[in-house]
Design a protein around this motif. Structure first.
Motif, mmCIF file in Angstrom:
data_model
loop_
_atom_site.group_PDB
_atom_site.id
_atom_site.type_symbol
_atom_site.label_atom_id
_atom_site.label_comp_id
_atom_site.label_asym_id
_atom_site.label_seq_id
_atom_site.Cartn_x
_atom_site.Cartn_y
_atom_site.Cartn_z
ATOM 1 N N MET A 1 -11.669 7.145 -6.722
ATOM 2 C CA MET A 1 -11.678 5.730 -7.120
ATOM 3 C C MET A 1 -12.384 5.535 -8.457
ATOM 4 O O MET A 1 -12.304 4.461 -9.062
ATOM 5 N N GLY A 2 -13.095 6.576 -8.874
ATOM 6 C CA GLY A 2 -13.781 6.494 -10.155
ATOM 7 C C GLY A 2 -15.021 5.614 -10.114
ATOM 8 O O GLY A 2 -15.471 5.111 -11.145
ATOM 9 N N VAL A 3 -15.580 5.447 -8.917
ATOM 10 C CA VAL A 3 -16.772 4.605 -8.777
ATOM 11 C C VAL A 3 -18.009 5.470 -9.026
ATOM 12 O O VAL A 3 -18.037 6.637 -8.651
ATOM 13 N N LYS A 4 -18.997 4.907 -9.644
ATOM 14 C CA LYS A 4 -20.186 5.697 -9.985
ATOM 15 C C LYS A 4 -21.283 5.606 -8.927
ATOM 16 O O LYS A 4 -22.026 6.561 -8.712
ATOM 17 N N ILE B 1 0.847 -1.202 0.000
ATOM 18 C CA ILE B 1 0.000 0.000 0.000
ATOM 19 C C ILE B 1 0.879 1.247 0.000
ATOM 20 O O ILE B 1 0.653 2.178 -0.772
ATOM 21 N N ILE B 2 1.904 1.256 0.855
ATOM 22 C CA ILE B 2 2.829 2.406 0.920
ATOM 23 C C ILE B 2 3.505 2.608 -0.438
ATOM 24 O O ILE B 2 3.589 3.725 -0.951
ATOM 25 N N VAL C 1 -5.656 0.013 -4.687
ATOM 26 C CA VAL C 1 -6.891 -0.607 -5.211
ATOM 27 C C VAL C 1 -6.926 -0.475 -6.744
ATOM 28 O O VAL C 1 -7.260 -1.427 -7.450
ATOM 29 N N LYS C 2 -6.532 0.731 -7.234
ATOM 30 C CA LYS C 2 -6.525 0.958 -8.683
ATOM 31 C C LYS C 2 -5.561 0.002 -9.386
ATOM 32 O O LYS C 2 -5.895 -0.585 -10.417
ATOM 33 N N LEU C 3 -4.369 -0.158 -8.786
ATOM 34 C CA LEU C 3 -3.360 -1.047 -9.377
ATOM 35 C C LEU C 3 -3.867 -2.486 -9.417
ATOM 36 O O LEU C 3 -3.698 -3.200 -10.391
ATOM 37 N N LYS C 4 -4.507 -2.885 -8.318
ATOM 38 C CA LYS C 4 -5.021 -4.259 -8.227
ATOM 39 C C LYS C 4 -6.092 -4.487 -9.289
ATOM 40 O O LYS C 4 -6.171 -5.551 -9.890
ATOM 41 N N LYS C 5 -6.927 -3.447 -9.470
ATOM 42 C CA LYS C 5 -8.012 -3.567 -10.455
ATOM 43 C C LYS C 5 -7.442 -3.681 -11.858
ATOM 44 O O LYS C 5 -7.957 -4.440 -12.688
ATOM 45 N N ALA C 6 -6.368 -2.885 -12.099
ATOM 46 C CA ALA C 6 -5.754 -2.876 -13.432
ATOM 47 C C ALA C 6 -5.050 -4.203 -13.718
ATOM 48 O O ALA C 6 -4.958 -4.634 -14.870
ATOM 49 N N ALA C 7 -4.550 -4.841 -12.657
ATOM 50 C CA ALA C 7 -3.752 -6.066 -12.828
ATOM 51 C C ALA C 7 -4.599 -7.269 -13.261
ATOM 52 O O ALA C 7 -5.787 -7.274 -13.188
#
Lengths: 164, 424
Positions: free
Chosen positions: B49-52, A148-149, A158-164
């Motif tokens: 977060m870009g959540v809607k 996280i750090i 969270v964004k990185l995890k989603k992109a992965a």
């Protein structure tokens, strides 16, 4: 990530009202919050703090309110790492969530004084007092919190995890 | 496997059969809460977060209570951010002036939180709902923003310290005294990362208002949550408040505790926390008779009908001492109304109190009753850190509504016994 700077030393039980008094919570802009960091406790902090400086504190740092404004004020003032004997629970979570590194080391806190030059390696948790050359090791940060750090906070993580 | 009530609630919400202290778990959140200070940051996180859409518009509570009615333009802007977000996402539990009270007072009062729930709030006193037998803990705004989007968060299962209260409390000893005494015993970090479970004969007979006071201050010992096993008092409190009954869970008789502390209350006096820490606790008879400038009765700790009534019983037929400002703030519009109907408000006004609109008031030193340099106050709130209620050189003494009311009459810190039994 390695940083180097001056140690700002604080005692035990530095609460979030001391980090940023509630009268300054009518805004949520980070730079505005930074202007009043330690306003009552250490009025010289905001003017004197430089990027790379380190906060050294006793036990239970960040106790009290859940205000995330407290770690934000510290981070926006230019601090990248806080070394304390222990942290209050909510502050501990908040610091990681916003990408402010925190390390626990009794020894470093006991041995370092206000104004000392210090270097800190955030990934290994190694600290060094530059004048004496003395080394200290902080408790290892749990792997998932280190991620996280490194991502720069929970949102990016969270964004990185989603992109992965 | 035997578990404590806290472990049972966490197991249910993480889809596990059992959990053990130290385990990291992902939990489903029943209610996510934020206020006018913490919500704007959480909303920013949510938007980043870009959540809607929010995870569930019926499971988020947004309560503007800290700086309302708005004290200045910046705080009005914060409240507006919350209002607009609530409208945009059709948040069911958003409250506006006239309907709003202190978050931790109105959520139980309106039946939004029920026994067995898991509640996460961006406010450290979210632990209040443990009084109902729910798991509730405070977090920061980033955690809350993520929860508003996903309905989930991670937690480390806390070990539990069990506090067992036995004996017969004397007339003026109430929930506030039990919790102040406990914090004095444990210290401000004595329960860091842990659960405080309140039990024993004294607790079984304690009213819901007093249980809420105790759970509210669990965080002042560093605890993640404070909890009571729900019982008939809980059931009676829940009646007509919510269509959901909740789950009435209990700790197993052989559940494992990190520590069990027995506290006998027979000789306990009302307690006072001296500046500048909630663990700096002494029996009232040992506290110097400090001359006061202000007394505050209210807050998420002690702003309920019963608290105001206790104060009014002591203030009836008496007057606030010359030079003392007595501020009373009912915790919700419902409490305000009840206190008008039962005569409490009139008694308080006759005694010389000023009554404020339901909100956090002077508790956090930003609004409505801020202390000047050198001033001293007795307050029924939960924190007396340096500068908490105003100037960094002001002093706050934490106590129960009974001690606060008596002190307002005496003009110094003292006990109701001093009013009822004059010293010769």
């Amino acid at each position: 990530m390695k940083i180097e700077g001056r140690a700002w030393k604080f005692g035990d039980h530095v609460d979030t009202d001391l980090i940023i008094p509630a009268r300054f919570l009518n805004v949520s802009d980070k730079d505005e919050l930074a202007k009043n960091c330690f306003a009552d406790l250490r009025p010289d902090f905001v003017k004197g703090v430089r990027p790379g400086d380190v906060i050294i504190a006793g036990s239970n740092f960040g106790c009290g309110s859940s205000r995330e404004h407290a770690p934000w004020a510290i981070k926006a003032a230019g601090i990248k790492v806080i070394v304390a004997k222990s942290f209050a629970r909510i502050f501990y979570r908040n610091a990681f969530n916003i990408g402010l590194a925190i390390l626990e080391s009794e020894e470093a806190v006991d041995m370092l004084s206000d104004g000392d030059q210090v270097s800190a390696d955030l990934s290994s948790g190694k600290l060094q007092a530059l004048k004496s050359g003395r080394h200290f090791s902080a408790k290892p940060i749990p792997a998932f919190m280190r991620e996280i750090i490194e991502a720069g906070g929970l949102i990016n993580y969270v964004k990185l995890k989603k992109a992965a | 496997m035997s578990m404590t009530i806290t472990e049972k609630i966490l197991a249910v919400h993480s889809g596990k059969v059992s959990v053990v202290p130290g385990e990291l778990i992902k939990v489903n959140v029943d209610i996510a809460l934020a206020n006018d200070i913490t919500a704007p940051l959480a909303i920013r996180v949510f938007d980043e977060m870009g959540v809607k859409t929010v995870f569930d518009q019926e499971k988020i509570a947004l309560v503007p209570d800290h700086f309302v009615p708005n004290k200045d333009i910046p705080s009005a802007r914060q409240a507006k951010i919350v209002r607009e977000f609530a409208r945009r996402h059709n948040i069911k539990h958003y409250f506006e002036l006239g309907d709003v009270g202190i978050e931790h007072v109105i959520l139980p009062e309106k039946g939004i939180v029920v026994p067995g729930d898991l509640i996460i709030g961006a406010d450290s006193h979210t632990c209040t709902y443990g009084a109902l037998g729910a798991f509730s803990a405070g977090v920061g705004s980033t955690d809350l923003g993520v929860i508003m989007a996903t309905g989930q968060t991670w937690l480390k299962v806390p070990a539990t310290i069990k506090l067992v209260f036995e004996g017969t409390p004397s007339r003026w000893v109430c929930g506030k005294d039990l919790i102040l005494y406990s914090i004095g015993l444990l210290g401000v970090e004595g329960a860091n990362y842990k659960t405080l479970e309140f039990s024993g004969e004294v607790i079984k007979n304690l009213s819901m208002a007093q249980r809420l006071t105790m759970a509210n201050m669990a965080v002042e010992a560093g605890a993640k949550n404070g909890i009571f096993e729900p019982d008939e008092i809980t059931r009676a409190y829940m009646e007509n408040r919510s269509s959901m009954q909740g789950s009435f869970l209990e700790s197993d008789p052989d559940a494992e505790y990190e520590k069990v502390i027995n506290i006998n209350v027979d000789q306990m006096e009302p307690q006072v926390a001296l500046p500048h820490s909630p663990d700096n606790v002494y029996p009232v008879s040992e506290v110097d008779p400090v001359v006061l400038d202000q007394v505050f009765i209210g807050s998420c700790t002690n702003g309920r009908t019963e608290d105001l009534q206790i104060a009014a019983d002591i203030l009836k037929g008496r007057s606030v001492a010359h030079g003392v400002r007595l501020i009373v703030i009912p915790g919700s519009p419902h409490i305000y109304k009840e206190s008008i109907k039962n005569g409490t408000i009139e008694t308080l006004l006759d005694a010389g109190a000023v009554i404020g609109p339901p909100c956090c008031g002077p508790c956090l030193g930003g609004h409505m009753g801020v202390l000047a340099e050198g001033e001293k106050a007795v307050s029924t709130t939960n924190r007396n850190f340096i500068g908490r209620m105003g100037h960094p050189k002001s002093d706050v003494f934490l106590a129960s509504p009974a001690i606060a009311a008596a002190s307002a009459v005496l003009g110094r810190i003292g006990s109701p016994d001093e009013l009822l039994q004059p010293k010769f």
